[in-house]
Design an enzyme around this catalytic site. Structure first.
Site, mmCIF file in Angstrom:
data_model
loop_
_atom_site.group_PDB
_atom_site.id
_atom_site.type_symbol
_atom_site.label_atom_id
_atom_site.label_comp_id
_atom_site.label_asym_id
_atom_site.label_seq_id
_atom_site.Cartn_x
_atom_site.Cartn_y
_atom_site.Cartn_z
ATOM 1 N N ASP A 1 0.846 -1.188 0.000
ATOM 2 C CA ASP A 1 0.000 0.000 0.000
ATOM 3 C C ASP A 1 0.884 1.241 0.000
ATOM 4 O O ASP A 1 1.235 1.731 -1.060
ATOM 5 C CB ASP A 1 -1.061 -0.026 1.101
ATOM 6 C CG ASP A 1 -0.558 -0.494 2.443
ATOM 7 O OD1 ASP A 1 0.602 -0.241 2.799
ATOM 8 O OD2 ASP A 1 -1.347 -1.102 3.169
ATOM 9 N N ILE B 1 -8.251 -5.188 3.963
ATOM 10 C CA ILE B 1 -8.689 -6.520 3.566
ATOM 11 C C ILE B 1 -8.031 -7.593 4.434
ATOM 12 O O ILE B 1 -6.980 -7.368 5.038
ATOM 13 C CB ILE B 1 -8.395 -6.794 2.081
ATOM 14 C CG1 ILE B 1 -6.914 -6.603 1.794
ATOM 15 C CG2 ILE B 1 -9.243 -5.909 1.195
ATOM 16 C CD1 ILE B 1 -6.517 -6.985 0.393
ATOM 17 N N ASP C 1 -4.193 -10.507 7.558
ATOM 18 C CA ASP C 1 -4.887 -10.621 8.833
ATOM 19 C C ASP C 1 -5.392 -9.289 9.349
ATOM 20 O O ASP C 1 -5.020 -8.223 8.871
ATOM 21 C CB ASP C 1 -3.945 -11.210 9.879
ATOM 22 C CG ASP C 1 -2.891 -10.228 10.337
ATOM 23 O OD1 ASP C 1 -2.820 -9.956 11.546
ATOM 24 O OD2 ASP C 1 -2.128 -9.713 9.488
#
Length: 178
Positions: free
Chosen positions: A106, A156, A162
């Site tokens: 990200d 997500i 997780d």
């Protein structure tokens, strides 16, 4: 399952297992072509990338080596904007072709740190393979060689990813409900 609850948070189905596997097969085909005679060292970033790495590396057809590092940059559902090295690299990377295997990119901070460290240690090439990539969250200027699926900037879980340690075992990927 169309939705799951993890730590009292609702997550809705986002990517089905078959779609994930299709993306991995496409990545593996490209890697088989690009790296066929290079004997790459796959460095898997734990904990999240272990499922993706298993699927990807078993599809790689050439000689290779595999090792693991453990890096952490998330607290709950948010990036901490810092990277902690919890398990260090234990192999020589001098003059090797390296493929860092990551579950998701990200902001890009974790891969920037890892890439720079490997280049400083003498790696010939440092390539990055990620199952998931959030282009709208990416804040750095380096090339990501192998991207499985581009996704929006949603939190997500599943397929190794997780939420505070839970949800890694889900076969599909789920995104947090608004």
């Amino acid at each position: 399952m169309n939705s799951v609850t993890v730590h009292n948070r609702q997550f809705n189905l986002y990517l089905k297992h078959n779609d994930i596997v299709d993306a991995i097969e496409k990545l593996a085909a490209r890697m088989n072509e690009d790296l066929k005679d290079k004997n790459p060292l796959f460095i898997v970033v734990l904990n999240g990338a272990f499922v993706f790495a298993s699927e990807l590396i078993t599809r790689f057809q050439g000689d290779c080596d595999v090792t693991f590092v453990r890096l952490a940059s998330y607290e709950g559902t948010e990036s901490s904007n810092s990277v902690r090295e919890l398990m260090s690299l234990n192999v020589d990377v001098e003059d090797r072709t390296i493929v860092i295997v990551e579950d998701i990119i990200d902001s890009g901070l974790t891969m920037l740190m890892a890439k720079d460290k490997l280049k400083a240690a003498g790696a010939r090439d440092v390539l990055i393979a990620t199952l998931l990539y959030k282009p709208k969250a990416f804040k750095h200027n380096y090339y990501i060689h192998y991207v499985g699926i581009e996704i929006p900037n949603d939190f997500i879980i599943g397929f190794g990813l997780d939420y505070d340690g839970k949800g890694r075992n889900l076969r599909d990927i789920y995104k947090i409900a608004e």
